[in-house]
Design a protein around this motif. Structure first.
Motif, PDB file in Angstrom:
ATOM      1  N   LEU A 242     -85.636-157.153 -55.849  1.00  0.00           N
ATOM      2  CA  LEU A 242     -86.480-156.147 -56.493  1.00  0.00           C
ATOM      3  C   LEU A 242     -86.247-154.759 -55.918  1.00  0.00           C
ATOM      4  O   LEU A 242     -86.183-153.766 -56.652  1.00  0.00           O
ATOM      5  CB  LEU A 242     -87.963-156.522 -56.344  1.00  0.00           C
ATOM      6  CG  LEU A 242     -88.506-157.636 -57.237  1.00  0.00           C
ATOM      7  CD1 LEU A 242     -89.891-158.040 -56.780  1.00  0.00           C
ATOM      8  CD2 LEU A 242     -88.537-157.194 -58.697  1.00  0.00           C
ATOM      9  N   LEU A 243     -86.105-154.677 -54.593  1.00  0.00           N
ATOM     10  CA  LEU A 243     -85.999-153.371 -53.942  1.00  0.00           C
ATOM     11  C   LEU A 243     -84.653-152.686 -54.170  1.00  0.00           C
ATOM     12  O   LEU A 243     -84.505-151.503 -53.861  1.00  0.00           O
ATOM     13  CB  LEU A 243     -86.296-153.498 -52.449  1.00  0.00           C
ATOM     14  CG  LEU A 243     -87.782-153.704 -52.123  1.00  0.00           C
ATOM     15  CD1 LEU A 243     -87.974-154.175 -50.684  1.00  0.00           C
ATOM     16  CD2 LEU A 243     -88.567-152.420 -52.371  1.00  0.00           C
ATOM     17  N   THR A 244     -83.689-153.413 -54.720  1.00  0.00           N
ATOM     18  CA  THR A 244     -82.438-152.741 -55.096  1.00  0.00           C
ATOM     19  C   THR A 244     -82.650-151.824 -56.292  1.00  0.00           C
ATOM     20  O   THR A 244     -81.869-150.895 -56.522  1.00  0.00           O
ATOM     21  CB  THR A 244     -81.346-153.761 -55.459  1.00  0.00           C
ATOM     22  OG1 THR A 244     -81.701-154.440 -56.683  1.00  0.00           O
ATOM     23  CG2 THR A 244     -81.139-154.771 -54.340  1.00  0.00           C
ATOM     24  N   GLY A 245     -83.673-152.118 -57.084  1.00  0.00           N
ATOM     25  CA  GLY A 245     -83.943-151.342 -58.289  1.00  0.00           C
ATOM     26  C   GLY A 245     -83.254-151.866 -59.529  1.00  0.00           C
ATOM     27  O   GLY A 245     -83.461-151.343 -60.624  1.00  0.00           O
ATOM     28  N   LYS A 246     -82.462-152.926 -59.392  1.00  0.00           N
ATOM     29  CA  LYS A 246     -81.674-153.392 -60.539  1.00  0.00           C
ATOM     30  C   LYS A 246     -82.515-154.012 -61.642  1.00  0.00           C
ATOM     31  O   LYS A 246     -82.029-154.180 -62.773  1.00  0.00           O
ATOM     32  CB  LYS A 246     -80.601-154.372 -60.087  1.00  0.00           C
ATOM     33  CG  LYS A 246     -81.116-155.676 -59.482  1.00  0.00           C
ATOM     34  CD  LYS A 246     -79.951-156.520 -58.969  1.00  0.00           C
ATOM     35  CE  LYS A 246     -80.426-157.779 -58.266  1.00  0.00           C
ATOM     36  NZ  LYS A 246     -79.289-158.551 -57.710  1.00  0.00           N
ATOM     37  N   TYR A 247     -83.787-154.351 -61.325  1.00  0.00           N
ATOM     38  CA  TYR A 247     -84.649-154.955 -62.335  1.00  0.00           C
ATOM     39  C   TYR A 247     -85.660-153.968 -62.929  1.00  0.00           C
ATOM     40  O   TYR A 247     -86.521-154.364 -63.714  1.00  0.00           O
ATOM     41  CB  TYR A 247     -85.407-156.134 -61.729  1.00  0.00           C
ATOM     42  CG  TYR A 247     -84.526-157.225 -61.167  1.00  0.00           C
ATOM     43  CD1 TYR A 247     -83.495-157.784 -61.921  1.00  0.00           C
ATOM     44  CD2 TYR A 247     -84.732-157.709 -59.880  1.00  0.00           C
ATOM     45  CE1 TYR A 247     -82.688-158.787 -61.408  1.00  0.00           C
ATOM     46  CE2 TYR A 247     -83.927-158.718 -59.358  1.00  0.00           C
ATOM     47  CZ  TYR A 247     -82.912-159.253 -60.118  1.00  0.00           C
ATOM     48  OH  TYR A 247     -82.120-160.249 -59.609  1.00  0.00           O
ATOM     49  N   GLN A 248     -85.583-152.712 -62.543  1.00  0.00           N
ATOM     50  CA  GLN A 248     -86.522-151.724 -63.069  1.00  0.00           C
ATOM     51  C   GLN A 248     -86.324-151.543 -64.583  1.00  0.00           C
ATOM     52  O   GLN A 248     -85.233-151.771 -65.107  1.00  0.00           O
ATOM     53  CB  GLN A 248     -86.343-150.390 -62.353  1.00  0.00           C
ATOM     54  CG  GLN A 248     -86.714-150.417 -60.867  1.00  0.00           C
ATOM     55  CD  GLN A 248     -88.179-150.710 -60.603  1.00  0.00           C
ATOM     56  OE1 GLN A 248     -88.562-151.862 -60.408  1.00  0.00           O
ATOM     57  NE2 GLN A 248     -88.995-149.662 -60.594  1.00  0.00           N
ATOM     58  N   ASN A 249     -87.396-151.134 -65.241  1.00  0.00           N
ATOM     59  CA  ASN A 249     -87.369-150.848 -66.685  1.00  0.00           C
ATOM     60  C   ASN A 249     -86.979-152.067 -67.519  1.00  0.00           C
ATOM     61  O   ASN A 249     -86.264-151.957 -68.514  1.00  0.00           O
ATOM     62  CB  ASN A 249     -86.418-149.676 -66.979  1.00  0.00           C
ATOM     63  CG  ASN A 249     -86.783-148.420 -66.203  1.00  0.00           C
ATOM     64  OD1 ASN A 249     -87.947-148.015 -66.198  1.00  0.00           O
ATOM     65  ND2 ASN A 249     -85.800-147.822 -65.534  1.00  0.00           N
ATOM     66  N   ASN A 250     -87.455-153.243 -67.044  1.00  0.00           N
ATOM     67  CA  ASN A 250     -87.266-154.504 -67.783  1.00  0.00           C
ATOM     68  C   ASN A 250     -85.805-154.925 -67.917  1.00  0.00           C
ATOM     69  O   ASN A 250     -85.450-155.680 -68.835  1.00  0.00           O
ATOM     70  CB  ASN A 250     -87.896-154.406 -69.178  1.00  0.00           C
ATOM     71  CG  ASN A 250     -89.385-154.194 -69.130  1.00  0.00           C
ATOM     72  OD1 ASN A 250     -90.094-154.891 -68.413  1.00  0.00           O
ATOM     73  ND2 ASN A 250     -89.872-153.208 -69.877  1.00  0.00           N
ATOM     74  N   LEU A 258     -83.130-162.949 -60.993  1.00  0.00           N
ATOM     75  CA  LEU A 258     -84.248-162.928 -61.937  1.00  0.00           C
ATOM     76  C   LEU A 258     -83.888-163.668 -63.221  1.00  0.00           C
ATOM     77  O   LEU A 258     -84.736-164.303 -63.845  1.00  0.00           O
ATOM     78  CB  LEU A 258     -84.650-161.485 -62.245  1.00  0.00           C
ATOM     79  CG  LEU A 258     -85.865-161.283 -63.160  1.00  0.00           C
ATOM     80  CD1 LEU A 258     -87.086-162.012 -62.630  1.00  0.00           C
ATOM     81  CD2 LEU A 258     -86.169-159.807 -63.336  1.00  0.00           C
ATOM     82  N   ASP A 259     -82.620-163.608 -63.611  1.00  0.00           N
ATOM     83  CA  ASP A 259     -82.157-164.351 -64.782  1.00  0.00           C
ATOM     84  C   ASP A 259     -82.200-165.851 -64.515  1.00  0.00           C
ATOM     85  O   ASP A 259     -82.603-166.644 -65.373  1.00  0.00           O
ATOM     86  CB  ASP A 259     -80.732-163.903 -65.121  1.00  0.00           C
ATOM     87  CG  ASP A 259     -80.197-164.563 -66.384  1.00  0.00           C
ATOM     88  OD1 ASP A 259     -80.962-164.689 -67.364  1.00  0.00           O
ATOM     89  OD2 ASP A 259     -79.008-164.945 -66.398  1.00  0.00           O
ATOM     90  N   ARG A 260     -81.801-166.245 -63.303  1.00  0.00           N
ATOM     91  CA  ARG A 260     -81.791-167.672 -62.944  1.00  0.00           C
ATOM     92  C   ARG A 260     -83.178-168.191 -62.617  1.00  0.00           C
ATOM     93  O   ARG A 260     -83.476-169.362 -62.835  1.00  0.00           O
ATOM     94  CB  ARG A 260     -80.876-167.907 -61.721  1.00  0.00           C
ATOM     95  CG  ARG A 260     -79.431-167.528 -61.913  1.00  0.00           C
ATOM     96  CD  ARG A 260     -78.582-168.051 -60.763  1.00  0.00           C
ATOM     97  NE  ARG A 260     -79.100-167.706 -59.451  1.00  0.00           N
ATOM     98  CZ  ARG A 260     -78.783-166.612 -58.786  1.00  0.00           C
ATOM     99  NH1 ARG A 260     -77.948-165.729 -59.315  1.00  0.00           N
ATOM    100  NH2 ARG A 260     -79.289-166.380 -57.581  1.00  0.00           N
ATOM    101  N   THR A 261     -84.044-167.318 -62.045  1.00  0.00           N
ATOM    102  CA  THR A 261     -85.373-167.734 -61.593  1.00  0.00           C
ATOM    103  C   THR A 261     -86.406-166.763 -62.154  1.00  0.00           C
ATOM    104  O   THR A 261     -86.797-165.803 -61.482  1.00  0.00           O
ATOM    105  CB  THR A 261     -85.440-167.740 -60.053  1.00  0.00           C
ATOM    106  OG1 THR A 261     -84.319-168.437 -59.529  1.00  0.00           O
ATOM    107  CG2 THR A 261     -86.727-168.390 -59.565  1.00  0.00           C
TER     108      THR A 261
END
Length: 347
Positions: A242-250, A258-261
């Motif tokens: 999460l803290l990488t920012g790669k999941y921001q803005n959905n 996040l795709d796997r889990t």
């Protein structure tokens, strides 16, 4: 690379620890070997694993593969003396190890022997209980944690049984140090108290989750650690990505964790994304990579023994290692504190 002392100075470990939980599923054996080599080249001497790894997902048929990747690297390179290895015995589980049964003194011995074989080594530097068999508030269980059903007498009898087995294993040279994971301050204090009564190996570390988004270790556990010579080994310092920012803005990159889990084990909440944005604002203000800032903060905590990270690609590992020597200024720490107060416990 900053080095830290554990076990009263008996053990020296790098401030960053290479996690292996993806080796054997997401990462191949060759990729695991390459990660070890690259990490050692950058001063990391510490590898964390477990008998249940790899995860994502955990399956009975894959348990132990991560240890085997480390073992084959040792066989190939002969560099056992260059690494500190920590592994774990599973607690009560969903059937992927010992038909769901956790550990006792007899099982500890069996599990250690099995890990020694898979790791291709004669000794384990740090042997950890993966979580308490009495239950734990880890993995988002803190929201409804209720210890009222615990039987203190049974808990103590279990601890004595385990400590007796650990004393034998340390005496035999198969384990150097005993440690815990996903434990509470009270549980750690009990393990210490009973070990001192028995003359058994004392707990040297507690591997618990710790990041900007999950800071339960800051209070009671931190006080125990500072006064009793125990140190935290933090896992998920990037909050499962999460803290990488790669999941921001959905955004959910294909093949990502996040795709796997979905939900990231309860971490991917609306408040978490707001908190990530706040920490990214801090990093942007000070010209820092948010990944480097998050790891440097965990490393800087006075109770921290080592900060465990994982990488699913060479690019991720390179990015992490590029920030291995970052020290945060007082100005950055003040801004981090403000972000934390504005976004406490987001998951």
């Amino acid at each position: 690379m900053r080095m830290n002392k554990l076990a009263g100075g008996q053990l020296e470990v790098s401030a960053l620890c290479l996690g292996s939980m993806l080796w054997g599923t997401i990462n191949t054996e060759a990729e695991g070997h390459a990660q070890i080599d690259q990490s050692l080249d950058h001063g990391i001497n510490f590898i964390d694993t477990a008998e249940m790894y790899p995860v994502a997902p955990v399956r009975a048929e894959t348990c132990g593969r991560s240890e085997q990747v480390i073992g084959s690297w040792i066989a190939k390179t002969g560099r056992r003396g260059d690494v500190v290895i920590a592994t774990k015995v599973s607690g009560n589980n969903e059937g992927w190890k010992r038909d769901g049964k956790g550990y006792d003194g007899a099982i500890i011995r069996e599990a250690v022997e099995d890990s020694l074989t898979k790791l291709n080594t004669d000794y384990i530097d740090i042997y950890q209980t993966h979580w308490p068999v009495r239950g734990s508030y880890a993995f988002r269980q803190n929201w409804r944690f209720d210890p009222s059903g615990q039987n203190k007498r049974e808990v103590e009898a279990h601890m004595r049984d385990v400590l007796g087995a650990m004393a034998d294993l340390v005496r035999e040279g198969k384990v150097r140090h005993f440690a815990l994971s996903n434990e509470s301050a009270w549980g750690t204090a009990e393990w210490l108290r009973i070990a001192r009564e028995m003359g058994a190996p004392e707990v040297i570390s507690v591997q618990n989750e710790y990041s900007f988004l999950f800071r339960l270790a800051d209070t009671d556990l931190a006080e125990l650690c500072m006064n009793e010579g125990v140190r935290v080994l933090s896992y998920s310092p990037l909050a499962a990505g999460l803290l990488t920012g790669k999941y921001q803005n959905n955004v959910v990159p294909k093949g990502s964790r996040l795709d796997r889990t979905p939900g990231l084990g309860g971490r991917a909440t609306p408040r978490a994304f707001d908190a990530v944005a706040a920490y990214h604002d801090v990093a942007r203000k000070h010209g820092l990579d948010p990944v480097h800032m998050a790891l440097a903060f965990a490393v800087s905590r006075p109770f921290m023994g080592s900060t465990i990270f994982g990488a699913s690609s060479k690019e991720q590992l390179t990015r992490i290692l590029d920030g291995k020597d970052l020290t945060l200024s007082d100005e950055v720490l003040d801004d981090i504190d403000r972000a934390h107060r504005a976004h406490p416990m987001p998951f």
